[in-house]
Design an enzyme around this catalytic site. Structure first.
Site, short mmCIF file in Angstrom:
data_model
loop_
_atom_site.label_atom_id
_atom_site.label_comp_id
_atom_site.label_asym_id
_atom_site.label_seq_id
_atom_site.Cartn_x
_atom_site.Cartn_y
_atom_site.Cartn_z
N CYS A 201 -2.90 13.35 12.93
CA CYS A 201 -3.64 12.14 12.62
C CYS A 201 -3.65 11.25 13.85
CB CYS A 201 -3.09 11.44 11.39
SG CYS A 201 -1.77 10.35 11.73
N ARG B 3 2.01 14.94 12.44
CA ARG B 3 2.73 14.50 11.25
C ARG B 3 3.20 15.75 10.49
NH1 ARG B 3 0.51 9.10 10.10
NH2 ARG B 3 2.01 8.89 8.42
N LYS C 143 0.83 -1.21 0.00
CA LYS C 143 0.00 0.00 0.00
C LYS C 143 0.87 1.26 0.00
CE LYS C 143 -1.51 1.79 3.89
NZ LYS C 143 -1.37 3.23 4.17
N ASN C 144 1.86 1.31 0.88
CA ASN C 144 2.63 2.55 1.00
C ASN C 144 3.49 2.82 -0.23
OD1 ASN C 144 1.45 3.10 3.40
ND2 ASN C 144 3.18 2.49 4.68
C1 UD1 Z 1 5.37 6.53 6.31
C2 UD1 Z 1 4.30 5.47 6.16
C3 UD1 Z 1 3.77 5.08 7.52
C4 UD1 Z 1 4.91 4.66 8.43
C5 UD1 Z 1 5.99 5.74 8.48
C6 UD1 Z 1 7.25 5.33 9.25
C7 UD1 Z 1 3.32 5.94 4.00
C8 UD1 Z 1 2.12 6.42 3.25
N1 UD1 Z 1 3.24 5.99 5.34
O1 UD1 Z 1 4.73 7.67 6.89
O2 UD1 Z 1 2.86 4.01 7.33
O3 UD1 Z 1 4.39 4.51 9.74
O4 UD1 Z 1 6.41 6.06 7.14
O5 UD1 Z 1 7.82 4.20 8.68
O6 UD1 Z 1 4.30 5.47 3.43
N2 UD1 Z 1 8.81 13.95 10.42
C9 UD1 Z 1 9.17 15.25 10.68
N3 UD1 Z 1 9.10 16.18 9.67
C10 UD1 Z 1 8.68 15.84 8.40
C11 UD1 Z 1 8.31 14.51 8.15
C12 UD1 Z 1 8.38 13.58 9.17
O7 UD1 Z 1 9.54 15.59 11.81
O8 UD1 Z 1 8.65 16.74 7.54
C13 UD1 Z 1 8.88 12.93 11.50
C14 UD1 Z 1 7.52 12.32 11.85
O9 UD1 Z 1 6.81 13.10 12.78
C15 UD1 Z 1 7.92 10.97 12.42
C16 UD1 Z 1 9.18 10.61 11.62
O10 UD1 Z 1 9.65 11.84 11.04
O11 UD1 Z 1 8.30 11.08 13.77
C17 UD1 Z 1 8.95 9.60 10.51
O12 UD1 Z 1 7.90 10.05 9.68
P1 UD1 Z 1 7.83 9.65 8.15
O13 UD1 Z 1 8.85 8.60 7.84
O14 UD1 Z 1 7.83 10.89 7.32
O15 UD1 Z 1 6.41 9.00 8.06
P2 UD1 Z 1 5.42 9.08 6.84
O16 UD1 Z 1 6.17 9.18 5.56
O17 UD1 Z 1 4.38 10.11 7.15
#
Ligand code: UD1
Length: 430
Positions: free
Chosen positions: A117, A122, A22-23
């Site tokens: 969320c 996020r 899915k991701n």
């Molecule tokens: C993706 C996955 C999700 C999974 C996560 C971690 C998809 C659609 N979703 O989410 O299922 O749980 O990876 O493996 O692929 N962060 C920041 N700033 C940003 C972006 C992220 O501080 O600009 C932080 C987030 O708060 C979190 C960490 O980085 O603590 C990881 O987040 P991230 O890897 O970006 O998660 P997603 O891509 O949203």
């Protein structure tokens, strides 16, 4: 309101086939609009999240042609709107991948900010930092992020935190920037690699995906491609944990065992027997389950998306286990629900301290989010008696035909819509 009703206590036995990731699909569908030629994507999971994103893609004017339930053709030449509204964003956060895709292709895009969320805050600061570094002017106004550039210029970007979303979003924009971009401290998740492979199949020049330094040489145009999405490591892991929690014997097919190494390692520590084949893993959990310690980390660490399912297994293992969540701050919401099923778990800050109990008992519970919902299904399958799970729309975001696949390996589970149907199920299984 639809629910799952489960009669637990039976070991899961048999073979299950895993679908596309899915991701990976969410990012690949967004990236598919980056060419004006037709892209065919196969092994697409038919789940709510991918369908909502396809609607958002059609909503900006791209042609979306669903060939069958697992294949779609997308043509981005018809796009007539470079903005994604709050309605789409609210339904699915991954709509933000359209920001990187549209910015790369048209040098302009606007998407509504997703907000928080269920699993925690996020932020998108790293995505924005990357777009700015590529030369885009990024503004946050009226609840939306808009990004615009005369042209994007390749650059050196260091991500302060490992982020899957930011890595992929920057990767997409940089794929059509002028010159070379380096992303350091990039996420190494299998779906980051899959998106890079997909973009390369469209003519992009991306090297190093799967390591923490990704090098991208921008190209002017991308072209048509046919691509098959990798298997879903989280769906696979969920079935592995379901096998473990029910003391079952399940062959999980159509997987890449390497992507499951962290899950496999923890199940071995918990006392399961695991055999790896080229594209399958066999989980046997006939003895007792043992306690262990788990910490979620970016890949190749233990995935945060597997944390609730692991906790359910440890909840009925001998002794005291700990589960430390280091990625998202609000990922223990299932603990109160699991406690209603007899679990003995205390959460202190980001650590769940789990004292194993003999068995769960069936109860009426609510799915707090996608993976926690899947974990409650596993608990229901392992429990004595009947479990009813509310809010299954969360689970349907990411699991295709979940009850049917579980029934094939011996589970007693139905999707129901009324109290009467619950009673009918209860009579049938008693
Ligand atoms: C993706 C996955 C999700 C999974 C996560 C971690 C998809 C659609 N979703 O989410 O299922 O749980 O990876 O493996 O692929 N962060 C920041 N700033 C940003 C972006 C992220 O501080 O600009 C932080 C987030 O708060 C979190 C960490 O980085 O603590 C990881 O987040 P991230 O890897 O970006 O998660 P997603 O891509 O949203």
């Amino acid at each position: 309101m639809e629910q799952y009703v489960i009669k637990g206590g039976l070991p899961l036995v048999g073979e299950v086939e895993i679908g596309g990731a899915k991701n990976a699909a969410l990012a690949i569908l967004a990236a598919a609009i980056m060419t004006d030629e037709t892209v065919t994507i196969d092994n697409l999971p038919n789940v709510r999240d991918t369908n909502v994103l396809l609607d958002a893609i059609a909503g900006i004017g791209a042609k979306v042609d669903r060939v069958d339930s697992h294949t779609v053709k997308i043509n981005g030449s018809y796009i007539d709107c470079l903005c994604v509204d709050y309605e789409s964003m609210k339904k699915i956060r991954a709509s933000y991948y359209l920001l990187g895709a549209l910015l790369g292709k048209y040098k302009q895009a606007e998407v509504a900010l997703p907000g928080g969320c269920n699993i925690g805050s996020r932020p998108m600061d790293l995505h924005i930092k990357g777009f700015k570094a590529l030369g885009a002017k990024v503004e946050i106004k009226g609840g939306a992020v808009s990004a615009k550039a005369e042209h994007l210029e390749g650059t050196h970007i260091y991500l302060d935190k490992v982020s899957v979303g930011a890595t992929i979003n920057i990767l997409m924009a940089a794929a059509m920037a002028d010159g070379k971009t380096t992303i350091e401290n990039a996420a190494k998740e299998p779906h980051v690699v899959d998106v890079a492979n997909f973009l390369n199949s469209m003519g992009a020049n991306i090297r190093g995906a799967g390591t923490d330094v990704i090098r991208i040489t921008g190209v002017e145009k991308l072209h048509k491609a046919e691509y098959s999405i990798i298997p879903d490591q989280i769906e696979a892991g969920t079935f592995m944990f379901a096998a473990a929690a029910t003391h079952g014997d399940v062959l999980v097919k159509n997987v890449i065992p390497k992507h499951l190494e962290a899950t496999t390692a923890k199940l071995l520590e918990a006392g399961c027997r695991i055999e790896e084949f080229d594209d399958a893993v066999h989980v046997v959990a006939q003895g007792s389950l043992e306690n262990t310690q788990v910490t979620t980390l970016p890949y190749p660490g233990f995935p945060t998306d597997m944390q609730p399912q692991m906790a359910v297994v440890l909840g009925i293992a001998h002794g005291t286990s700990t589960v430390t969540e280091s990625i998202f701050e609000n990922r223990f919401k299932y603990v109160d629900e699991l406690t209603r099923m007899g679990a003995d778990i205390k959460v202190e800050s980001n650590i769940a301290i789990i004292n194993g109990v003999q068995q769960y008992t069936g109860a009426r519970v609510s799915a707090p989010d996608l993976r926690a919902g899947a974990a409650l299904v596993i608990a229901g399958l392992a429990a004595e008696g009947i479990t009813v799970i509310d809010d299954i729309h969360f689970i349907e975001r990411g699991y295709e035909e979940f009850p049917a696949k579980l029934r094939e390996i011996g589970a007693q589970i139905e999707k129901v819509a009324t109290e009467k149907e619950i009673q009918k199920f209860t009579l049938k299984v008693s």
